[in-house]
Design a protein around this motif. Structure first.
Motif, PDB file in Angstrom:
ATOM      1  N   ALA A 629       7.649  11.627   0.492  1.00  0.00           N
ATOM      2  CA  ALA A 629       8.959  11.812  -0.135  1.00  0.00           C
ATOM      3  C   ALA A 629       9.642  10.498  -0.457  1.00  0.00           C
ATOM      4  CB  ALA A 629       9.857  12.663   0.774  1.00  0.00           C
ATOM      5  N   ASP A 630       9.339   9.419   0.294  1.00  0.00           N
ATOM      6  CA  ASP A 630       9.980   8.141   0.038  1.00  0.00           C
ATOM      7  C   ASP A 630       9.173   7.253  -0.899  1.00  0.00           C
ATOM      8  OD1 ASP A 630       7.888   7.669   1.707  1.00  0.00           O
ATOM      9  OD2 ASP A 630       8.988   6.447   3.152  1.00  0.00           O
ATOM     10  N   GLY A 631       8.105   7.789  -1.513  1.00  0.00           N
ATOM     11  CA  GLY A 631       7.361   7.017  -2.498  1.00  0.00           C
ATOM     12  C   GLY A 631       6.181   6.252  -1.953  1.00  0.00           C
ATOM     13  N   SER A 632       5.872   6.368  -0.675  1.00  0.00           N
ATOM     14  CA  SER A 632       4.665   5.749  -0.136  1.00  0.00           C
ATOM     15  C   SER A 632       3.470   6.680  -0.371  1.00  0.00           C
ATOM     16  CB  SER A 632       4.837   5.453   1.358  1.00  0.00           C
ATOM     17  OG  SER A 632       5.897   4.554   1.572  1.00  0.00           O
ATOM     18  N   ILE A 633       2.284   6.192  -0.043  1.00  0.00           N
ATOM     19  CA  ILE A 633       1.066   6.940  -0.315  1.00  0.00           C
ATOM     20  C   ILE A 633       0.253   7.026   0.969  1.00  0.00           C
ATOM     21  CG2 ILE A 633      -1.030   7.058  -1.704  1.00  0.00           C
ATOM     22  CD1 ILE A 633       0.410   5.317  -3.768  1.00  0.00           C
ATOM     23  N   SER A 634      -0.022   8.251   1.404  1.00  0.00           N
ATOM     24  CA  SER A 634      -0.904   8.505   2.537  1.00  0.00           C
ATOM     25  C   SER A 634      -2.264   8.918   1.981  1.00  0.00           C
ATOM     26  CB  SER A 634      -0.323   9.591   3.438  1.00  0.00           C
ATOM     27  OG  SER A 634      -1.244   9.953   4.448  1.00  0.00           O
ATOM     28  N   MET A 635      -3.325   8.321   2.511  1.00  0.00           N
ATOM     29  CA  MET A 635      -4.647   8.541   1.926  1.00  0.00           C
ATOM     30  C   MET A 635      -5.700   8.725   3.004  1.00  0.00           C
ATOM     31  SD  MET A 635      -4.891   5.839  -1.216  1.00  0.00           S
ATOM     32  CE  MET A 635      -4.557   4.475  -0.118  1.00  0.00           C
ATOM     33  N   HIS A 636      -6.674   9.560   2.651  1.00  0.00           N
ATOM     34  CA  HIS A 636      -7.933   9.606   3.387  1.00  0.00           C
ATOM     35  C   HIS A 636      -8.975   8.964   2.483  1.00  0.00           C
ATOM     36  CE1 HIS A 636     -11.829  11.716   4.420  1.00  0.00           C
ATOM     37  NE2 HIS A 636     -11.556  10.992   5.494  1.00  0.00           N
ATOM     38  N   HIS A 665      -7.835   6.886   7.597  1.00  0.00           N
ATOM     39  CA  HIS A 665      -6.567   7.438   7.112  1.00  0.00           C
ATOM     40  C   HIS A 665      -5.533   6.329   7.210  1.00  0.00           C
ATOM     41  CE1 HIS A 665      -7.681  11.783   7.066  1.00  0.00           C
ATOM     42  NE2 HIS A 665      -8.547  11.372   7.968  1.00  0.00           N
ATOM     43  N   LEU A 666      -4.708   6.167   6.168  1.00  0.00           N
ATOM     44  CA  LEU A 666      -3.727   5.093   6.191  1.00  0.00           C
ATOM     45  C   LEU A 666      -2.547   5.452   5.312  1.00  0.00           C
ATOM     46  CD1 LEU A 666      -4.864   2.171   3.879  1.00  0.00           C
ATOM     47  CD2 LEU A 666      -6.045   4.336   3.950  1.00  0.00           C
ATOM     48  N   LEU A 667      -1.461   4.706   5.530  1.00  0.00           N
ATOM     49  CA  LEU A 667      -0.215   4.862   4.775  1.00  0.00           C
ATOM     50  C   LEU A 667       0.130   3.515   4.163  1.00  0.00           C
ATOM     51  CD1 LEU A 667       2.255   6.652   4.008  1.00  0.00           C
ATOM     52  CD2 LEU A 667       3.356   5.813   6.093  1.00  0.00           C
ATOM     53  N   ILE A 668       0.253   3.462   2.831  1.00  0.00           N
ATOM     54  CA  ILE A 668       0.512   2.220   2.110  1.00  0.00           C
ATOM     55  C   ILE A 668       1.687   2.450   1.167  1.00  0.00           C
ATOM     56  CG2 ILE A 668      -0.512   0.353   0.749  1.00  0.00           C
ATOM     57  CD1 ILE A 668      -3.231   1.381   1.405  1.00  0.00           C
ATOM     58  N   GLU A 669       2.518   1.429   1.017  1.00  0.00           N
ATOM     59  CA  GLU A 669       3.584   1.500   0.024  1.00  0.00           C
ATOM     60  C   GLU A 669       3.000   1.374  -1.375  1.00  0.00           C
ATOM     61  OE1 GLU A 669       6.847  -1.082   0.687  1.00  0.00           O
ATOM     62  OE2 GLU A 669       6.884  -0.758   2.849  1.00  0.00           O
ATOM     63  N   ASP A 670       3.716   1.942  -2.333  1.00  0.00           N
ATOM     64  CA  ASP A 670       3.248   1.943  -3.712  1.00  0.00           C
ATOM     65  C   ASP A 670       3.061   0.515  -4.215  1.00  0.00           C
ATOM     66  OD1 ASP A 670       2.642   2.620  -6.323  1.00  0.00           O
ATOM     67  OD2 ASP A 670       4.744   2.847  -6.907  1.00  0.00           O
ATOM     68  N   GLY A 671       1.845   0.216  -4.727  1.00  0.00           N
ATOM     69  CA  GLY A 671       1.560  -1.091  -5.287  1.00  0.00           C
ATOM     70  C   GLY A 671       1.173  -2.147  -4.289  1.00  0.00           C
ATOM     71  N   HIS A 672       1.207  -1.856  -2.997  1.00  0.00           N
ATOM     72  CA  HIS A 672       0.827  -2.840  -1.990  1.00  0.00           C
ATOM     73  C   HIS A 672      -0.677  -2.758  -1.728  1.00  0.00           C
ATOM     74  CE1 HIS A 672       5.001  -3.732  -0.125  1.00  0.00           C
ATOM     75  NE2 HIS A 672       5.097  -3.466  -1.404  1.00  0.00           N
ATOM     76  N   THR A 673      -1.209  -3.855  -1.200  1.00  0.00           N
ATOM     77  CA  THR A 673      -2.637  -3.956  -0.906  1.00  0.00           C
ATOM     78  C   THR A 673      -2.832  -4.039   0.598  1.00  0.00           C
ATOM     79  OG1 THR A 673      -3.058  -5.085  -3.000  1.00  0.00           O
ATOM     80  CG2 THR A 673      -4.737  -5.289  -1.294  1.00  0.00           C
ATOM     81  N   ALA A 674      -3.798  -3.268   1.092  1.00  0.00           N
ATOM     82  CA  ALA A 674      -4.098  -3.255   2.520  1.00  0.00           C
ATOM     83  C   ALA A 674      -5.587  -3.523   2.707  1.00  0.00           C
ATOM     84  CB  ALA A 674      -3.725  -1.915   3.154  1.00  0.00           C
ATOM     85  N   VAL A 675      -5.896  -4.241   3.777  1.00  0.00           N
ATOM     86  CA  VAL A 675      -7.288  -4.458   4.168  1.00  0.00           C
ATOM     87  C   VAL A 675      -7.667  -3.319   5.103  1.00  0.00           C
ATOM     88  CG1 VAL A 675      -8.926  -6.035   5.233  1.00  0.00           C
ATOM     89  CG2 VAL A 675      -6.983  -6.951   3.967  1.00  0.00           C
ATOM     90  N   PRO A 722      -3.194   1.285  -3.906  1.00  0.00           N
ATOM     91  CA  PRO A 722      -2.812   2.499  -4.645  1.00  0.00           C
ATOM     92  C   PRO A 722      -1.554   2.250  -5.475  1.00  0.00           C
ATOM     93  CG  PRO A 722      -2.032   2.666  -2.395  1.00  0.00           C
ATOM     94  CD  PRO A 722      -2.650   1.289  -2.542  1.00  0.00           C
ATOM     95  N   ARG A 723      -1.497   2.884  -6.615  1.00  0.00           N
ATOM     96  CA  ARG A 723      -0.319   2.786  -7.484  1.00  0.00           C
ATOM     97  C   ARG A 723       0.012   4.171  -8.031  1.00  0.00           C
ATOM     98  NH1 ARG A 723      -3.211  -1.912  -8.741  1.00  0.00           N
ATOM     99  NH2 ARG A 723      -2.044  -3.844  -8.429  1.00  0.00           N
ATOM    100  N   ILE A 724       1.297   4.524  -7.985  1.00  0.00           N
ATOM    101  CA  ILE A 724       1.764   5.783  -8.568  1.00  0.00           C
ATOM    102  C   ILE A 724       2.018   5.538 -10.045  1.00  0.00           C
ATOM    103  CG2 ILE A 724       3.466   7.627  -8.442  1.00  0.00           C
ATOM    104  CD1 ILE A 724       3.989   6.848  -5.567  1.00  0.00           C
TER     105      ILE A 724
END
Length: 733
Positions: A629-636, A665-675, A722-724
Motif C-alpha cells: 500500500a505504501d508503494g514498496s514491492i514484496s517479491m518471491h 523473499h524480500l521487500l524493496i522500495e520502488d527503484g532501489h537495488t538490493a543484493v 524492481p520498478r513500478i
C-alpha cells in the motif's frame, strides 16, 4: 450573539477541514538547500514546494550539530547542500521516514534563529558574541521574564517568552505529560500571568501555559495535544517555542468508509458536528448497543479541570453547574431526577459528567454544543424507533437501475462485492461483452456501490524486475621443475681403468629413463644427443603455448663424464568477469518467468538401447511481485544460472553442470537495488614434489624438488532492482 459565534466557528472549521484535506493530498517536496556566510555567521535557505512548512529545529552534541527536519516532505531528485561557510564544517541532506532531514556540523556551538514563509525556510546561525550580538550567557545579574503570550502564526502555535536579556534555556521532553521549558538564571516579573488558558474553539494544539519560579530559574509548562512536538528557538531577547501537531503517517493509505448504515450515519453526523463546534465530547461506555456502537477506544477527556464537593445535591443543579463550566447547553427530560453526592478534585468537567450520568443510569445525545440527557432506556427506545423508520423508508424508497462500466477489473469478479451492499430489494447482473455491471436498487445504495467500484477498479501495478548476476574469477598458477642426470664411466676402453681386478670398470648413470624429453631440446649445439637418463625427473608441465624449458649438457672430451640438466617453468594468470542481466515485466501478484540457455545432449543406455537425452543449462529468473500500500514491492524471487563445464567431463565425455541458484523473499522500495545473494570462494594450494632426504637439504634441496602454487578466487553477486511502471495510476486511491 451566541448563534453568530457558532456560525463563525462552523465556517472557520469547515475552511480548516477543507484546507487540511488539500494539504493531505498535496505533494510536499524540498528542491534545494543553499548555504552561505563566514566563520562567524551562516545562513541556510531551504526552498521547496510547500505553502506553510511544518518543520523542527533541534541541536545535538551541546549545540555543535543543528538538525532541521521538514515533516511530510520528500526529496526532489538528488539533493545536496550548495555553498559553504566557515562556521559550518559538515552538511548533509537525506530522506527519512518522517520527511527530509538537513544536518549541519558546526565548528563551535552557535545561536540559531529560524523563520518560514511560503516555499521557504530560512535558518541563521551565529557564533556567540559575533557581530555585536550578545552571548547567550551574561554575568550582569539574573534575567527577567517580562511577558509570556500564545499566538498562532504560519499554521503553528507559538509560545513567546520576552526576556530582559538573552539567557540559556533548555527543553525537557515528556511523553504524554506537559512540555517544560527551563530558563536558567531568570525570574518572572510581577506583571507576568502565572496561568494562560486557550479557548478550545480555536483548535490549537497548545491548551494552556503555566509559569513558575523554581530555585532561581523560570519553568514554563505547556499543556498540549497528545503527540504534538515543540521546538524552542532564540530571537534576540525572545524565546519562541513553536508547537506543531503530531505528524500524520502518509506512507500507508488508510481505509475509507464508502457505505454506512443509517443509524451509524446519524452518529457520525453528530460527531462531525462536535468536531465543527470544537467543544469537548463527553460520553461513556455501557452495555447499551447504541453506546457501544459509538465507542472508539479509550475515552479521552480535554475539558477544563474543576473541583466538585456536594452532598445530596439535586442532579439538575449539578448539570447546570457543569454546563456553565463547560460552556455547553444541557437539556434534561422530565424523567431525570434524583440527588448526587460527589467529591472530586482536579477532574475534567466532561469526565465528571460521564461519571455522574453513569451513576444515575443516564445517557446523553449531543449535537454541537447542545447535550440532551435522558434515561438509557428512553434513548434505546428512540434508537429502536429510528431503526424501524429507516427500514420502512428503505422498503418504500423508489428503485433505480444504473449501468456501471468497469475498466481495469473484471465485472464478474466485482459482482460478489456488490452483492454485499445491496438491500433486500436490489439485484445485480453482469454483461460479459461490455464488462458492465447492471445494478438495480435504491439511490443511496447505488451511490455506495458506485463508490466501492471506483475504489476497486484501478490499474493493476506493473512491475519491471531486473536482475544482474556478476561473476568474477581470478586464477594464478605457477609450476617450477627440474630434470638432471648424466653418466660416469671408468674402464680400459675409455683409458681410465680402475686398476683393480674387480671391479676393473665402473659406470654410473641416471636411472630415470625419459623418452618424453626431446633430444634436440637439451642443447642446440648437439642436436643428436642420446635419450637422457635422469637422476632427478621432476619437470613442470610445459608445452605449446605454456611455460618454457632450458636444457644444459656438460661432458668430458672422451665422453667418460656427462651431465644433462633441464629446467622447466610455467606461470598462468587469468581474470574472467561475466555479467548476466535478465529482466521481465509482470502484473502485481502474477508470477513471471524468463530463461535463456542450451540443451546438452547425452546418451542413456536402457533396455530399448542407446537413447539421447538432453540436460538444460540455462539462465532463469522467476519472480512473483506484490506492490504494498505504501508503494514498496514484496517479491518471491528465484534466480538460477547453470552452465556447462567442458574442462570437467565424465568418462564418456559428457560435461558437468555448474549450478548457481538463489531463492528468497524480500521487500524493496520502488527503484532501489538490493543484493539478494553473494558467494565468495577461494582455493589455494602449494605442492612440493621432491627426492627423499636430498630435497630437505638447505639451498641445494631445490635441485631435487618441483614446486607448484595455485590460487583461484571466484565471487558471485546477484542484484535485483524492481520498478513500478505505472506507479502514479496504480497507486492512486
Amino acid at each position: 450573539m451566541r448563534s453568530t459565534r457558532l456560525f463563525v466557528s462552523v465556517v472557520a472549521c469547515l475552511v480548516a477541514l477543507a484546507s487540511s484535506g488539500v494539504a493531505q493530498t498535496s505533494d510536499v517536496s524540498v528542491r534545494a538547500v543553499e548555504l552561505s556566510g563566514s566563520e562567524h555567521r551562516a545562513r541556510v535557505v531551504i526552498t521547496g514546494d510547500f505553502e506553510v512548512p511544518r518543520y523542527a529545529v533541534r541541536t545535538r552534541e551541546e549545540g555543535r550539530v543543528v538538525v532541521v527536519e521538514v515533516d511530510g516532505a520528500r526529496i526532489e531528485g538528488a539533493l545536496a547542500v550548495d555553498g559553504q561557510a566557515g562556521l559550518v564544517t559538515t552538511s548533509s541532506a537525506s530522506a527519512t521516514a518522517r520527511g527530509v532531514r538537513i544536518e549541519l556540523g558546526l565548528a563551535v556551538p552557535a545561536i540559531h534563529r529560524a523563520r518560514a514563509t511560503a516555499g521557504r525556510i530560512e535558518l541563521v546561525l551565529e557564533r556567540p558574541g559575533a557581530g555585536g550580538q550578545p552571548a547567550p550567557v551574561e554575568a550582569s545579574g539574573p534575567a527577567e521574564v517580562r511577558a509570556v503570550h500564545v499566538e498562532r502564526r504560519d499554521g503553528r502555535d507559538r509560545v513567546v517568552v520576552q526576556l530582559s536579556r538573552a539567557a540559556t534555556f533548555r527543553t525537557v521532553r515528556a511523553g504524554s505529560g506537559p512540555a517544560r521549558l527551563v530558563i536558567d538564571g531568570a525570574r518572572p516579573s510581577a506583571g507576568v500571568p502565572r496561568t494562560l488558558t486557550v479557548d478550545p474553539a480555536e483548535d490549537m494544539v497548545v491548551r494552556g501555559v503555566r509559569v513558575e519560579e523554581d530555585r532561581g530559574r523560570t519553568v514554563i509548562e505547556v499543556q498540549r495535544d497528545d503527540g504534538a512536538f515543540g521546538t524552542a528557538i532564540r530571537e534576540g531577547d525572545r524565546i519562541v517555542w513553536l508547537f506543531a501537531p503530531a505528524p500524520r503517517r502518509v506512507e500507508r493509505p488508510r481505509s475509507r468508509t464508502i457505505a454506512r448504515e443509517a443509524w451509524a450515519q446519524a452518529d457520525a453526523d453528530e460527531e462531525d458536528e462536535d468536531a465543527i463546534d470544537g467543544d469537548e465530547v463527553a460520553a461513556f461506555l455501557s452495555d447499551v448497543p447504541m453506546q457501544l456502537g459509538r465507542a472508539r477506544g479509550a475515552q479521552r477527556y480535554r475539558g477544563r479541570r474543576i473541583d466538585l464537593d456536594f452532598h445530596n445535591a439535586d442532579i439538575h443543579n449539578i448539570l447546570r453547574l457543569i454546563a456553565e463550566v463547560g460552556g455547553v447547553n444541557i437539556v434534561t427530560s422530565d424523567d431525570v431526577s434524583g440527588s448526587v453526592t460527589i467529591r472530586m478534585r482536579n477532574v475534567p468537567w466532561d469526565q465528571a459528567l460521564d461519571v455522574i450520568l453513569q451513576a444515575k443510569g443516564l445517557g446523553m445525545v449531543r449535537r454541537g454544543n447542545l447535550i440532551r440527557v435522558a434515561p438509557l432506556a428512553s434513548l434505546e427506545k428512540e434508537r429502536e424507533l429510528a431503526i424501524a423508520r429507516q427500514k420502512q423508508q428503505i422498503e418504500l424508497a423508489p428503485l433505480e437501475t444504473r449501468l456501471i462500466p468497469v475498466s481495469y477489473a473484471t465485472a464478474s469478479n466485482l459482482s460478489p462485492r456488490v452483492q454485499e451492499l445491496l438491500t433486500s430489494r436490489g439485484n445485480v447482473s453482469v454483461d460479459e461483452r461490455t464488462n458492465v455491471l447492471i445494478v438495480r436498487d435504491t439511490i443511496e445504495s447505488l451511490d455506495d456501490i458506485e463508490e466501492l467500484i471506483r475504489t476497486l477498479d484501478t490499474q493493476t501495478p506493473q512491475v519491471l524486475v531486473e536482475a544482474r548476476i556478476v561473476e568474477a574469477t581470478s586464477q594464478y598458477v605457477r609450476d617450477v621443475g627440474i630434470q638432471w642426470g648424466g653418466n660416469v664411466l671408468a674402464s680400459t676402453a675409455t683409458g681410465n681403468p680402475t686398476g683393480l681386478i674387480f671391479p676393473s670398470s665402473v659406470g654410473v648413470t641416471g636411472g630415470n629413463f625419459d623418452q618424453n624429453t626431446p633430444s634436440a631440446g637439451l642443447s642446440p649445439f648437439a642436436p643428436r644427443v642420446a635419450t637422457p637418463n635422469f637422476a632427478v625427473n621432476l619437470p613442470a608441465t610445459t608445452g605449446t603455448g605454456q611455460g618454457g624449458a632450458l636444457g644444459i649438457t656438460l661432458g668430458s672430451l672422451g665422453g667418460t663424464v656427462n651431465l644433462a640438466v633441464r629446467l622447466s617453468a610455467a606461470e598462468a594468470t587469468g581474470v574472467v568477469r561475466i555479467i548476466s542481466s535478465p529482466r521481465i515485466l509482470t502484473l502485481d501478484n502474477h508470477e513471471a518467468h524468463i530463461a535463456q540457455g542450451t540443451l546438452i545432449p547425452y546418451s542413456q543406455i536402457s533396455a530399448q538401447g542407446v537413447q539421447t537425452a538432453f540436460q538444460e543449462a540455462k539462465l532463469e529468473l522467476r519472480v512473483t511481485p506484490h506492490v504494498t500500500a505504501d508503494g514498496s514491492i514484496s517479491m518471491h524471487v528465484k534466480v538460477t544460472r547453470d552452465e556447462p563445464d567442458f574442462t570437467r567431463t565424465s568418462a564418456r565425455g559428457d560435461p558437468t553442470i555448474l549450478k548457481r541458484e538463489a531463492e528468497t523473499h524480500l521487500l524493496i522500495e520502488d527503484g532501489h537495488t538490493a543484493v539478494i545473494g553473494g558467494i565468495y570462494t577461494r582455493n589455494t594450494g602449494r605442492n612440493v614434489d621432491q627426492i627423499p632426504f636430498f630435497g630437505d637439504i638447505p639451498i641445494l634441496g631445490v635441485l631435487f624438488q618441483r614446486r607448484r602454487i595455485r590460487d583461484e578466487r571466484n565471487e558471485l553477486l546477484i542484484f535485483l532492482t524492481p520498478r513500478i511502471v505505472n506507479r502514479a495510476e496504480s497507486l492512486r486511491r
